[in-house]
Scaffold this motif. Sequence first.
Motif, PDB file in Angstrom:
ATOM      1  N   PHE A  23     -18.273  28.275   2.712  1.00  0.00           N
ATOM      2  CA  PHE A  23     -16.926  27.788   3.003  1.00  0.00           C
ATOM      3  C   PHE A  23     -15.917  28.366   2.009  1.00  0.00           C
ATOM      4  O   PHE A  23     -16.248  28.652   0.862  1.00  0.00           O
ATOM      5  CB  PHE A  23     -16.867  26.255   2.917  1.00  0.00           C
ATOM      6  CG  PHE A  23     -17.372  25.552   4.134  1.00  0.00           C
ATOM      7  CD1 PHE A  23     -16.509  25.178   5.148  1.00  0.00           C
ATOM      8  CD2 PHE A  23     -18.718  25.245   4.271  1.00  0.00           C
ATOM      9  CE1 PHE A  23     -16.959  24.521   6.277  1.00  0.00           C
ATOM     10  CE2 PHE A  23     -19.192  24.590   5.386  1.00  0.00           C
ATOM     11  CZ  PHE A  23     -18.310  24.221   6.392  1.00  0.00           C
ATOM     12  N   ILE A  24     -14.685  28.522   2.461  1.00  0.00           N
ATOM     13  CA  ILE A  24     -13.554  28.860   1.603  1.00  0.00           C
ATOM     14  C   ILE A  24     -12.821  27.552   1.369  1.00  0.00           C
ATOM     15  O   ILE A  24     -12.402  26.891   2.323  1.00  0.00           O
ATOM     16  CB  ILE A  24     -12.644  29.894   2.288  1.00  0.00           C
ATOM     17  CG1 ILE A  24     -13.431  31.169   2.583  1.00  0.00           C
ATOM     18  CG2 ILE A  24     -11.417  30.178   1.434  1.00  0.00           C
ATOM     19  CD1 ILE A  24     -12.767  32.080   3.580  1.00  0.00           C
ATOM     20  N   VAL A  25     -12.687  27.147   0.109  1.00  0.00           N
ATOM     21  CA  VAL A  25     -12.220  25.801  -0.217  1.00  0.00           C
ATOM     22  C   VAL A  25     -10.926  25.843  -1.024  1.00  0.00           C
ATOM     23  O   VAL A  25     -10.779  26.655  -1.928  1.00  0.00           O
ATOM     24  CB  VAL A  25     -13.299  25.042  -1.029  1.00  0.00           C
ATOM     25  CG1 VAL A  25     -12.880  23.607  -1.283  1.00  0.00           C
ATOM     26  CG2 VAL A  25     -14.639  25.087  -0.326  1.00  0.00           C
ATOM     27  N   ASP A  26     -10.004  24.941  -0.691  1.00  0.00           N
ATOM     28  CA  ASP A  26      -8.799  24.742  -1.484  1.00  0.00           C
ATOM     29  C   ASP A  26      -8.768  23.284  -1.923  1.00  0.00           C
ATOM     30  O   ASP A  26      -9.075  22.384  -1.137  1.00  0.00           O
ATOM     31  CB  ASP A  26      -7.547  25.074  -0.684  1.00  0.00           C
ATOM     32  CG  ASP A  26      -6.301  25.171  -1.555  1.00  0.00           C
ATOM     33  OD1 ASP A  26      -6.443  25.267  -2.795  1.00  0.00           O
ATOM     34  OD2 ASP A  26      -5.193  25.146  -1.006  1.00  0.00           O
ATOM     35  N   ALA A  55     -11.466  22.890   3.714  1.00  0.00           N
ATOM     36  CA  ALA A  55     -12.435  23.996   3.714  1.00  0.00           C
ATOM     37  C   ALA A  55     -12.499  24.668   5.082  1.00  0.00           C
ATOM     38  O   ALA A  55     -12.431  24.001   6.115  1.00  0.00           O
ATOM     39  CB  ALA A  55     -13.812  23.475   3.318  1.00  0.00           C
ATOM     40  N   PHE A  56     -12.613  25.992   5.054  1.00  0.00           N
ATOM     41  CA  PHE A  56     -12.760  26.810   6.257  1.00  0.00           C
ATOM     42  C   PHE A  56     -14.066  27.593   6.140  1.00  0.00           C
ATOM     43  O   PHE A  56     -14.441  28.000   5.057  1.00  0.00           O
ATOM     44  CB  PHE A  56     -11.611  27.819   6.371  1.00  0.00           C
ATOM     45  CG  PHE A  56     -10.256  27.203   6.426  1.00  0.00           C
ATOM     46  CD1 PHE A  56      -9.720  26.794   7.621  1.00  0.00           C
ATOM     47  CD2 PHE A  56      -9.511  27.032   5.269  1.00  0.00           C
ATOM     48  CE1 PHE A  56      -8.465  26.223   7.672  1.00  0.00           C
ATOM     49  CE2 PHE A  56      -8.254  26.465   5.309  1.00  0.00           C
ATOM     50  CZ  PHE A  56      -7.723  26.058   6.519  1.00  0.00           C
ATOM     51  N   HIS A  57     -14.712  27.822   7.260  1.00  0.00           N
ATOM     52  CA  HIS A  57     -15.898  28.659   7.297  1.00  0.00           C
ATOM     53  C   HIS A  57     -15.672  29.715   8.373  1.00  0.00           C
ATOM     54  O   HIS A  57     -15.306  29.366   9.499  1.00  0.00           O
ATOM     55  CB  HIS A  57     -17.143  27.835   7.618  1.00  0.00           C
ATOM     56  CG  HIS A  57     -18.423  28.565   7.387  1.00  0.00           C
ATOM     57  ND1 HIS A  57     -18.875  29.546   8.234  1.00  0.00           N
ATOM     58  CD2 HIS A  57     -19.334  28.469   6.400  1.00  0.00           C
ATOM     59  CE1 HIS A  57     -20.021  30.017   7.783  1.00  0.00           C
ATOM     60  NE2 HIS A  57     -20.318  29.383   6.670  1.00  0.00           N
ATOM     61  N   PRO A  58     -15.887  31.000   8.054  1.00  0.00           N
ATOM     62  CA  PRO A  58     -15.638  32.059   9.039  1.00  0.00           C
ATOM     63  C   PRO A  58     -16.431  31.901  10.334  1.00  0.00           C
ATOM     64  O   PRO A  58     -15.977  32.323  11.392  1.00  0.00           O
ATOM     65  CB  PRO A  58     -16.051  33.338   8.311  1.00  0.00           C
ATOM     66  CG  PRO A  58     -16.067  33.008   6.872  1.00  0.00           C
ATOM     67  CD  PRO A  58     -16.314  31.542   6.759  1.00  0.00           C
ATOM     68  N   GLY A  59     -17.578  31.269  10.284  1.00  0.00           N
ATOM     69  CA  GLY A  59     -18.411  31.143  11.475  1.00  0.00           C
ATOM     70  C   GLY A  59     -18.306  29.806  12.187  1.00  0.00           C
ATOM     71  O   GLY A  59     -19.072  29.533  13.098  1.00  0.00           O
ATOM     72  N   ALA A  61     -15.744  26.741  14.080  1.00  0.00           N
ATOM     73  CA  ALA A  61     -14.467  26.591  14.789  1.00  0.00           C
ATOM     74  C   ALA A  61     -13.733  25.313  14.405  1.00  0.00           C
ATOM     75  O   ALA A  61     -13.059  24.711  15.232  1.00  0.00           O
ATOM     76  CB  ALA A  61     -14.727  26.612  16.288  1.00  0.00           C
ATOM     77  N   TYR A  62     -13.846  24.874  13.185  1.00  0.00           N
ATOM     78  CA  TYR A  62     -13.150  23.666  12.741  1.00  0.00           C
ATOM     79  C   TYR A  62     -12.735  23.815  11.285  1.00  0.00           C
ATOM     80  O   TYR A  62     -13.199  24.693  10.575  1.00  0.00           O
ATOM     81  CB  TYR A  62     -14.037  22.432  12.914  1.00  0.00           C
ATOM     82  CG  TYR A  62     -15.324  22.487  12.127  1.00  0.00           C
ATOM     83  CD1 TYR A  62     -15.363  22.114  10.786  1.00  0.00           C
ATOM     84  CD2 TYR A  62     -16.499  22.917  12.721  1.00  0.00           C
ATOM     85  CE1 TYR A  62     -16.533  22.180  10.060  1.00  0.00           C
ATOM     86  CE2 TYR A  62     -17.677  22.984  12.003  1.00  0.00           C
ATOM     87  CZ  TYR A  62     -17.686  22.615  10.671  1.00  0.00           C
ATOM     88  OH  TYR A  62     -18.852  22.690   9.954  1.00  0.00           O
ATOM     89  N   THR A  63     -11.846  22.932  10.878  1.00  0.00           N
ATOM     90  CA  THR A  63     -11.427  22.833   9.480  1.00  0.00           C
ATOM     91  C   THR A  63     -12.031  21.548   8.929  1.00  0.00           C
ATOM     92  O   THR A  63     -11.959  20.501   9.562  1.00  0.00           O
ATOM     93  CB  THR A  63      -9.888  22.761   9.380  1.00  0.00           C
ATOM     94  OG1 THR A  63      -9.339  23.887  10.051  1.00  0.00           O
ATOM     95  CG2 THR A  63      -9.436  22.737   7.952  1.00  0.00           C
ATOM     96  N   LEU A  64     -12.612  21.626   7.749  1.00  0.00           N
ATOM     97  CA  LEU A  64     -13.232  20.467   7.116  1.00  0.00           C
ATOM     98  C   LEU A  64     -12.237  19.841   6.149  1.00  0.00           C
ATOM     99  O   LEU A  64     -11.735  20.495   5.246  1.00  0.00           O
ATOM    100  CB  LEU A  64     -14.492  20.911   6.381  1.00  0.00           C
ATOM    101  CG  LEU A  64     -15.374  19.844   5.740  1.00  0.00           C
ATOM    102  CD1 LEU A  64     -15.878  18.864   6.789  1.00  0.00           C
ATOM    103  CD2 LEU A  64     -16.541  20.493   5.032  1.00  0.00           C
ATOM    104  N   MET A  65     -11.894  18.574   6.376  1.00  0.00           N
ATOM    105  CA  MET A  65     -10.971  17.816   5.529  1.00  0.00           C
ATOM    106  C   MET A  65     -11.772  16.747   4.803  1.00  0.00           C
ATOM    107  O   MET A  65     -12.400  15.904   5.451  1.00  0.00           O
ATOM    108  CB  MET A  65      -9.890  17.142   6.370  1.00  0.00           C
ATOM    109  CG  MET A  65      -9.177  18.059   7.318  1.00  0.00           C
ATOM    110  SD  MET A  65      -8.042  19.089   6.434  1.00  0.00           S
ATOM    111  CE  MET A  65      -7.087  19.745   7.746  1.00  0.00           C
TER     112      MET A  65
END
Length: 135
Positions: A23-26, A55-59, A61-65
Motif C-alpha cells: 500500500f501507499i500510505v499517507d 492508503a492506496f494499493h495499485p492492484g 479498486a478501493y481506498t483504505l481509510m
Amino acid sequence: MTNRQRGKAFEAKIKKYLQSIGFIVDVARPTIKYCGPGKIFSGPNDFWGCIDLIAFHPGKAYTLMIQAHAGDNASTKRKDVEKLPWNTNAQFVQVWTPLAGIKRGIRTYWLQNDGSWSEILWAMKDGIVPGGGHL
C-alpha cells in the motif's frame, strides 16, 4: 509514554505494515495554531476529523481509510466515522485498535454497506496479508 505518543507509535506501526504489503500510505499531519506572539500549539491531526491514515494499493479498486485508536474503547471513534457520508463500495472504512495482551494482535471494525460494523480479530505480521478480504 503519553497517550499521544502511544497513538503516534500505533499509527507508525500500521503505516509500516501497510507499506510492507504494497500500500501507499499517507498519515494525517497536525495543524499548527497561533494564538499570539510566540504562542504556538498543535491542533487536530485527522483527515476530516476522524481518519488517521489513507492508503492506496495499485492492484485494488478501493481506498483504505483507517482510524487508528491506541485505546481499548473504539465506540466513540466509530461514532465519529459514522458522521461522514462514505461510499463503502469505493472506500474501506475501518477502525483499528490493538488487542491487549496479544503480540501484534489487532481488532478491526469495518463499516459495512448498510451502516453496521463487523469485527475482525487478526495478527499483524509484516509482509503477510490477512485472510478475510478486509485489506
